[in-house]
Design an enzyme around this catalytic site. Structure first.
Site, mmCIF file in Angstrom:
data_model
loop_
_atom_site.group_PDB
_atom_site.id
_atom_site.type_symbol
_atom_site.label_atom_id
_atom_site.label_comp_id
_atom_site.label_asym_id
_atom_site.label_seq_id
_atom_site.Cartn_x
_atom_site.Cartn_y
_atom_site.Cartn_z
ATOM 1 N N HIS A 152 78.445 -0.710 25.797
ATOM 2 C CA HIS A 152 78.714 0.050 27.025
ATOM 3 C C HIS A 152 79.216 -0.800 28.188
ATOM 4 O O HIS A 152 79.551 -0.277 29.235
ATOM 5 C CB HIS A 152 77.463 0.814 27.474
ATOM 6 C CG HIS A 152 76.425 -0.086 28.086
ATOM 7 N ND1 HIS A 152 75.552 -0.812 27.326
ATOM 8 C CD2 HIS A 152 76.142 -0.388 29.373
ATOM 9 C CE1 HIS A 152 74.772 -1.531 28.110
ATOM 10 N NE2 HIS A 152 75.117 -1.297 29.360
HETATM 11 C C1 UD1 Z 1 74.366 0.977 34.109
HETATM 12 C C2 UD1 Z 1 74.126 -0.428 34.629
HETATM 13 C C3 UD1 Z 1 74.099 -1.409 33.461
HETATM 14 C C4 UD1 Z 1 73.104 -0.972 32.417
HETATM 15 C C5 UD1 Z 1 73.448 0.442 31.973
HETATM 16 C C6 UD1 Z 1 72.497 0.964 30.922
HETATM 17 C C7 UD1 Z 1 75.081 -0.921 36.853
HETATM 18 C C8 UD1 Z 1 76.135 -1.663 37.565
HETATM 19 N N1 UD1 Z 1 75.194 -0.862 35.519
HETATM 20 O O1 UD1 Z 1 75.659 1.005 33.533
HETATM 21 O O2 UD1 Z 1 73.714 -2.675 33.937
HETATM 22 O O3 UD1 Z 1 73.160 -1.853 31.310
HETATM 23 O O4 UD1 Z 1 73.394 1.290 33.133
HETATM 24 O O5 UD1 Z 1 72.840 2.233 30.493
HETATM 25 O O6 UD1 Z 1 74.171 -0.422 37.485
HETATM 26 N N2 UD1 Z 1 77.179 8.595 33.035
HETATM 27 C C9 UD1 Z 1 76.830 9.785 32.459
HETATM 28 N N3 UD1 Z 1 75.522 10.172 32.568
HETATM 29 C C10 UD1 Z 1 74.589 9.453 33.212
HETATM 30 C C11 UD1 Z 1 74.961 8.224 33.791
HETATM 31 C C12 UD1 Z 1 76.261 7.799 33.689
HETATM 32 O O7 UD1 Z 1 77.645 10.461 31.872
HETATM 33 O O8 UD1 Z 1 73.413 9.857 33.238
HETATM 34 C C13 UD1 Z 1 78.592 8.127 32.920
HETATM 35 C C14 UD1 Z 1 79.422 8.485 34.110
HETATM 36 O O9 UD1 Z 1 80.681 8.801 33.656
HETATM 37 C C15 UD1 Z 1 79.463 7.191 34.901
HETATM 38 C C16 UD1 Z 1 79.410 6.145 33.807
HETATM 39 O O10 UD1 Z 1 78.608 6.728 32.785
HETATM 40 O O11 UD1 Z 1 80.584 7.100 35.711
HETATM 41 C C17 UD1 Z 1 78.820 4.840 34.244
HETATM 42 O O12 UD1 Z 1 77.492 5.006 34.762
HETATM 43 P P1 UD1 Z 1 76.869 3.922 35.756
HETATM 44 O O13 UD1 Z 1 75.503 4.277 36.143
HETATM 45 O O14 UD1 Z 1 77.827 3.637 36.847
HETATM 46 O O15 UD1 Z 1 76.837 2.605 34.881
HETATM 47 P P2 UD1 Z 1 76.448 2.354 33.355
HETATM 48 O O16 UD1 Z 1 77.678 2.044 32.608
HETATM 49 O O17 UD1 Z 1 75.552 3.413 32.818
#
Ligand code: UD1
Length: 366
Positions: A208
């Site tokens: 991821h």
């Molecule tokens: C975040 C953390 C990362 C961690 C990971 C574990 C940061 C910078 N990154 O990354 O360190 O390893 O979580 O999972 O904080 N999304 C969904 N549903 C959700 C959450 C996110 O669909 O419940 C999708 C959205 O499209 C979003 C993307 O995932 O834009 C990224 O989510 P985000 O929380 O920004 O970062 P992660 O990649 O999950």
């Protein structure tokens, strides 16, 4: 005097780090009280609520519901909401965990309001500032008054950066506390039956990191290497929503060899623990999984150039291959040919880190 502690969580890897600390705080109601804030950085059921349920965490006292956004948007939204709450509540201590955007936002708000700050999982460094997590960790550590460290590299990094030894507390790993406390329950999970896998008859993949999944050339290179491995042993791939989105957008989802790589929805904590613990090996770009596999004695191939958790490769089961397809395939083939790395569990990863942290907060330990 009852010490008011505001505990901030937001994303999946925060929950298993915070759960044991909350549990320990609850054992001392005369001295400590916790106020749990969930920022809502992760909001999908499988990335959030399911973890609260399985880890036996109390419902958040406050849910900020900030959701996704760019780094600046997400961090800023969390900060605005946290500032309002903390101005009123005036806690005696704020605790943040790990390296996600919620960690950074919590650290900045607490420090600017002059509230003492504790960072759990302090001092880890990948030395790669292209990782957003590296920036989050560095800032949180720079601001924290109490730095709770999981492995010796954490202490070394902090000392090198000029942090006073007095602020650094080597306590072990609260994520491993959760693992130790839940392994028995996880063994009862039916996930292997559901997926029709036998113990040792499959490998696990998680992917991821933006650097791996946001670039079509890198992502397709990784999938090609893993498909080759998947022809020797099936690979099950619980797919993070951001990765699924990218696979879709790049038109790669339909091209994956479904016999070699089996994509499933993100799993809950107990199912994933069971899946890891019975697997032949794990391929991952996650941070926490490098630690969990080391504790479980399951070989781990890390699809990144560096690890911020070097103890997992120094004494644990971790092999860092980066994203070079030949190195990944060769690491997997070695394991399949029975060439296992010797490993042991790092010091203080004994399931008691949270109790050390809470003893320290109560002033019983230094
Ligand atoms: C975040 C953390 C990362 C961690 C990971 C574990 C940061 C910078 N990154 O990354 O360190 O390893 O979580 O999972 O904080 N999304 C969904 N549903 C959700 C959450 C996110 O669909 O419940 C999708 C959205 O499209 C979003 C993307 O995932 O834009 C990224 O989510 P985000 O929380 O920004 O970062 P992660 O990649 O999950």
């Amino acid at each position: 005097m009852n010490k008011k502690i505001t505990v901030i969580v937001g994303a999946r890897p925060n929950f298993m780090k915070a759960a044991p600390v909350l549990n320990e705080i609850q054992k001392h109601p005369d001295s400590l009280s916790a106020f749990l804030i969930h920022t809502g950085q992760h909001y999908d059921h499988n990335l959030s609520k399911l973890f609260f349920e399985e880890l036996g965490m109390p419902n958040p006292d406050l849910y900020l519901g900030v959701g996704s956004g760019s780094h600046a948007e997400q961090t800023a939204k969390i900060m605005v909401e946290l500032e309002k709450v903390m101005m009123k509540a005036r806690p005696d201590l704020v605790m943040v965990f790990g390296d996600v955007n919620s960690t950074l936002a919590g650290a900045l708000v607490a420090s600017k309001l002059c509230v003492p700050l504790a960072h759990v999982e302090a001092g880890l460094r990948s030395f790669d500032k292209k990782m957003p997590e590296e920036i989050n960790r560095m800032v949180a550590d720079c601001l924290a008054d109490f730095l709770f460290v999981t492995e010796k590299s954490g202490t070394e990094n902090l000392l090198r950066e000029g942090v006073s030894q007095k602020r650094i507390l080597s306590v072990g790993n609260t994520m491993i506390d959760s693992l130790v406390g839940n392994l028995g329950k996880a063994q009862k999970s039916k996930i292997l039956d559901q997926l029709r896998f036998k113990p040792q008859g499959y490998a696990v993949l998680t992917l991821h990191r933006p650097s791996n999944v946001d670039d079509i050339t890198i992502l397709s290179g990784l999938l090609e290497a893993i498909s080759t491995i998947g022809r020797r042993i099936p690979v099950v791939f619980p797919c993070h929503p951001r990765t699924r989105k990218e696979l879709n957008e790049f038109g790669l989802l339909d091209k994956i060899d479904k016999d070699a790589i089996r994509i499933v929805e993100p799993l809950g904590y107990l199912d994933f623990l069971k899946l890891q613990s019975e697997s032949k090996f794990v391929l991952t770009d996650s941070g926490g999984i490098q630690e969990e596999t080391t504790y479980l004695g399951i070989p781990c191939i890390t699809l990144r150039e560096y690890t911020e958790r070097p103890i997992t490769s120094e004494v644990g089961t971790n092999v860092i291959t980066g994203i070079n397809p030949d190195r990944i395939k060769s690491a997997a083939n070695s394991i399949l040919d029975g060439k296992m790395k010797e490993s042991r569990i790092p010091e203080l990863w004994d399931g008691k880190a949270a109790s050390r942290i809470v003893e320290f907060i109560m002033g019983n330990r230094n």
